[in-house]
Design a protein around this motif. Sequence first.
Motif, PDB file in Angstrom:
ATOM      1  N   ILE A  77       0.830  -1.207   0.000  1.00 18.57           N
ATOM      2  CA  ILE A  77       0.000   0.000   0.000  1.00 18.57           C
ATOM      3  C   ILE A  77       0.864   1.256   0.000  1.00 18.57           C
ATOM      4  CG2 ILE A  77      -1.751   1.311   1.264  1.00 18.57           C
ATOM      5  CD1 ILE A  77      -2.632  -1.379   2.526  1.00 18.57           C
ATOM      6  N   ALA A  78       0.583   2.135  -0.960  1.00 22.34           N
ATOM      7  CA  ALA A  78       1.194   3.466  -0.977  1.00 22.34           C
ATOM      8  C   ALA A  78       0.122   4.451  -0.539  1.00 22.34           C
ATOM      9  CB  ALA A  78       1.701   3.815  -2.364  1.00 22.34           C
ATOM     10  N   LEU A  79       0.440   5.237   0.468  1.00 23.76           N
ATOM     11  CA  LEU A  79      -0.492   6.224   1.014  1.00 23.76           C
ATOM     12  C   LEU A  79       0.018   7.612   0.649  1.00 23.76           C
ATOM     13  CD1 LEU A  79      -2.949   6.909   2.780  1.00 23.76           C
ATOM     14  CD2 LEU A  79      -1.435   6.759   4.763  1.00 23.76           C
ATOM     15  N   LEU A  80      -0.679   8.253  -0.281  1.00 24.29           N
ATOM     16  CA  LEU A  80      -0.298   9.572  -0.766  1.00 24.29           C
ATOM     17  C   LEU A  80      -1.044  10.621   0.039  1.00 24.29           C
ATOM     18  CD1 LEU A  80       1.270  11.137  -2.949  1.00 24.29           C
ATOM     19  CD2 LEU A  80      -0.706  10.803  -4.455  1.00 24.29           C
ATOM     20  N   VAL A  81      -0.294  11.487   0.719  1.00 27.24           N
ATOM     21  CA  VAL A  81      -0.890  12.497   1.595  1.00 27.24           C
ATOM     22  C   VAL A  81      -0.400  13.887   1.207  1.00 27.24           C
ATOM     23  CG1 VAL A  81      -1.143  10.891   3.533  1.00 27.24           C
ATOM     24  CG2 VAL A  81       0.914  12.299   3.354  1.00 27.24           C
ATOM     25  N   ARG A  98       3.390  -4.870  11.728  1.00 33.59           N
ATOM     26  CA  ARG A  98       2.382  -5.929  11.629  1.00 33.59           C
ATOM     27  C   ARG A  98       2.510  -6.717  10.324  1.00 33.59           C
ATOM     28  NH1 ARG A  98       0.469  -1.879  14.718  1.00 33.59           N
ATOM     29  NH2 ARG A  98      -0.822  -2.425  16.505  1.00 33.59           N
ATOM     30  N   GLY A  99       3.603  -6.486   9.599  1.00 32.32           N
ATOM     31  CA  GLY A  99       3.882  -7.275   8.407  1.00 32.32           C
ATOM     32  C   GLY A  99       3.259  -6.777   7.114  1.00 32.32           C
ATOM     33  N   VAL A 100       2.796  -5.538   7.086  1.00 30.83           N
ATOM     34  CA  VAL A 100       2.184  -4.993   5.880  1.00 30.83           C
ATOM     35  C   VAL A 100       3.062  -3.860   5.338  1.00 30.83           C
ATOM     36  CG1 VAL A 100       0.125  -3.947   4.871  1.00 30.83           C
ATOM     37  CG2 VAL A 100      -0.107  -5.494   6.825  1.00 30.83           C
TER      38      VAL A 100
END
Length: 121
Positions: A77-81, A98-100
């Motif tokens: 997951i890439a979270l663009l903020v 948590r391994g993600v």
Amino acid sequence: MDYRVTVLEKHVQVEAGGAFDPAVAAEIVARLFEACAASGRALVLVDARGLDPGVGIAERQELARAIADNRKGPVKIALLVDTAQMVTKTLENAAHDRGVPVRTTASVLEAYRFLGIDPPG
């Protein structure tokens, strides 16, 4: 908080905006993983640049917990903020613990590079 989940050729894209709401954020996490499972995609770009600033540390940790608890198989997951939200990498760090694999960034190019796909355009 409003959002849209879209399945694209190589990834699932989520766009979120407005005032942060923990209940809606949990719903978004569930919907994005449903989209991943249904489409066979394991890459997710969350464009959260439309969120109002001020998401707290505890809310970021809870969101990371929800991501780890709800994933169904491998995912990246890439979270663009927005730059104003780059005050901490709590969500990124808590998700990694948590391994993600999650990358929080204000750079569109970095987000797509992390996912290993070409940016649009």
